[in-house]
Design an enzyme around this catalytic site. Structure first.
Site, PDB file in Angstrom:
ATOM      1  N   ASP A 131       0.827  -1.207   0.000  1.00 34.37           N
ATOM      2  CA  ASP A 131       0.000   0.000   0.000  1.00 34.37           C
ATOM      3  C   ASP A 131       0.860   1.255   0.000  1.00 34.37           C
ATOM      4  OD1 ASP A 131      -2.505   1.344   0.083  1.00 34.37           O
ATOM      5  OD2 ASP A 131      -2.247   1.685   2.232  1.00 34.37           O
ATOM      6  N   ASP A 136       2.807   1.311  -3.899  1.00 38.63           N
ATOM      7  CA  ASP A 136       2.072   1.477  -5.166  1.00 38.63           C
ATOM      8  C   ASP A 136       2.154   2.894  -5.716  1.00 38.63           C
ATOM      9  OD1 ASP A 136       0.502   2.632  -3.229  1.00 38.63           O
ATOM     10  OD2 ASP A 136      -1.287   1.425  -3.623  1.00 38.63           O
ATOM     11  N   ASP A 145      -6.669   2.882  -5.017  1.00 38.89           N
ATOM     12  CA  ASP A 145      -5.912   2.813  -3.769  1.00 38.89           C
ATOM     13  C   ASP A 145      -6.802   3.103  -2.560  1.00 38.89           C
ATOM     14  OD1 ASP A 145      -4.065   2.827  -1.772  1.00 38.89           O
ATOM     15  OD2 ASP A 145      -2.800   4.393  -2.593  1.00 38.89           O
ATOM     16  N   HIS A 146      -7.411   4.277  -2.538  1.00 37.30           N
ATOM     17  CA  HIS A 146      -8.192   4.673  -1.366  1.00 37.30           C
ATOM     18  C   HIS A 146      -9.523   3.934  -1.281  1.00 37.30           C
ATOM     19  CE1 HIS A 146      -5.188   7.632  -0.572  1.00 37.30           C
ATOM     20  NE2 HIS A 146      -5.408   8.274  -1.696  1.00 37.30           N
ATOM     21  N   ASP A 201      -8.691   0.699   0.277  1.00 35.42           N
ATOM     22  CA  ASP A 201      -8.359   0.970   1.682  1.00 35.42           C
ATOM     23  C   ASP A 201      -9.622   1.086   2.536  1.00 35.42           C
ATOM     24  OD1 ASP A 201      -5.659   0.911   1.261  1.00 35.42           O
ATOM     25  OD2 ASP A 201      -5.407   3.087   1.146  1.00 35.42           O
TER      26      ASP A 201
END
Length: 377
Positions: free
Chosen positions: A85, A88, A106-107, A110
């Site tokens: 994480d 990336d 990504d988020h 997450d």
């Protein structure tokens, strides 16, 4: 994309580590593939612990404990997921492939990882006389969820994502605790940490204390700094607070279900209930992320709350116990499928708009087939 990371652990230890590690990755490796791989590790940990500790009693006295090797695997994979994480984004800048799709990917993942991470950690202490009750864990899950969305609420209003300090500290600490658990055994957590202060109390205190005394004050400070500098994106209080409407309603509805449940649904199916709440939260957060990326207005209510509202009404009217469990499983399945469908649809739209493949660095029109090449010749 604008982000600020002021965490000393991240700045002076993790970022230098990630900067060195990313050089070992091949330049053809897409950042989104790294992101997705880290997410799959978190999901695998969740499923692995579901197998060995389905009802959260494995760490309680008198019950069959989780094998030591499982704690080692979970600890290593958790740190690997955390590392991926962190890497990336560096891979994206290294290969000049940063895109809005990468930010959402990504988020967005997450936001879904929050429930997997918290529920997996729960197995360290579990239920029972030396553990944490399922309702307390439910409240702790919401502390983590609100802490997560607080950062994206900041970005929605200020245009800057201030990365929370608690994330890096929690990931490193929990990875370490998993390994320690394998060495000393879960029985070590039965003993008092200090006087009559148990380790389970330390666990809950750290989560709540970090949220109240670190995450929340820093978020409010960043918000008021932006207000003072006249850089807020939304002038009215109502527009600024819209991102909190759906999460708060989700909390109210899910809590009402727990309190009105005729079969004590949280005690009966805690893992499924946590997953249902976490998945609905992830969908709400992903929509907020899309809005902050596109500078559009955040929707006031998420449509997933409609079936949840109907279920809560049915529970309040005295639905049969066996039907309540069925409703929970149906709702959880529906939320999961709806969230996956939403993610796939948005990824396809972004990929089409920016002419990119989500898991490759090649452009769709950058690699012509042999027939097209021959025609061109």
């Amino acid at each position: 994309y604008s982000a600020v990371d002021t965490n000393p652990l991240s700045l002076y230890i993790m970022h230098p580590f990630w900067n060195t590690l990313v050089k070992a990755f091949p330049t053809w490796l897409a950042p989104n593939l790294i992101t997705f791989s880290g997410f799959l590790l978190v999901v695998f940990n969740f499923l692995l612990m579901t197998y060995f500790d389905p009802d959260f009693y494995a760490s309680a006295p008198g019950h069959k404990h989780v094998p030591d090797w499982v704690w080692i695997v979970v600890g290593i994979l958790n740190f690997m997921a955390y590392t991926l994480d962190g890497v990336d984004g560096k891979q994206a800048r290294r290969t000049n492939s940063s895109t809005p799709l990468g930010e959402l990917f990504d988020h967005g993942l997450d936001s879904w990882s929050c429930v997997y991470f918290v529920v997996t950690v729960y197995s360290i202490f579990g239920r029972g006389p030396t553990g944490v009750s399922v309702f307390v864990l439910y409240l702790l899950l919401w502390v983590v969820l609100f802490s997560f969305i607080l950062s994206h609420w900041e970005k929605y209003n200020t245009g800057i994502l201030f990365l929370p300090w608690g994330y890096d500290v929690s990931q490193v600490t929990i990875s370490f605790v998993y390994i320690v658990t394998a060495i000393v055994g879960v029985e070590a957590w039965y003993e008092p940490f200090l006087f009559n202060f148990l380790y389970r109390d330390l666990f809950t205190t750290m989560i709540i204390g970090c949220a109240i005394f670190v995450t929340l004050p820093m978020s409010l400070l960043n918000f008021f700094r932006s207000y003072k500098n006249n850089t807020l994106k939304h002038n009215s209080v109502y527009e600024a607070m819209v991102p909190f409407f759906s999460p708060c309603l989700l909390f109210i509805l899910s809590t009402a279900w727990i309190l009105w449940s005729p079969s004590d649904i949280l005690e009966l199916h805690p893992r499924v209930f946590y997953f249902m709440v976490g998945t609905a939260f992830a969908n709400i957060t992903c929509q907020l992320i899309v809005c902050q990326m596109s500078s559009t207005r955040c929707p006031t209510l998420n449509w997933l709350l409609v079936p949840l509202f109907l279920v809560v009404i049915a529970v309040n009217l005295g639905v049969a116990s066996y039907l309540e469990s069925l409703l929970l499983y149906l709702l959880t399945t529906g939320f999961t499928l709806a969230h996956i469908h939403y993610g796939i649809r948005v990824v396809k739209q972004l990929s089409s708009h920016f002419q990119i493949y989500p898991f490759s660095l090649k452009k769709p029109n950058s690699d012509l087939g042999m027939e097209e090449k021959n025609i061109g010749l």
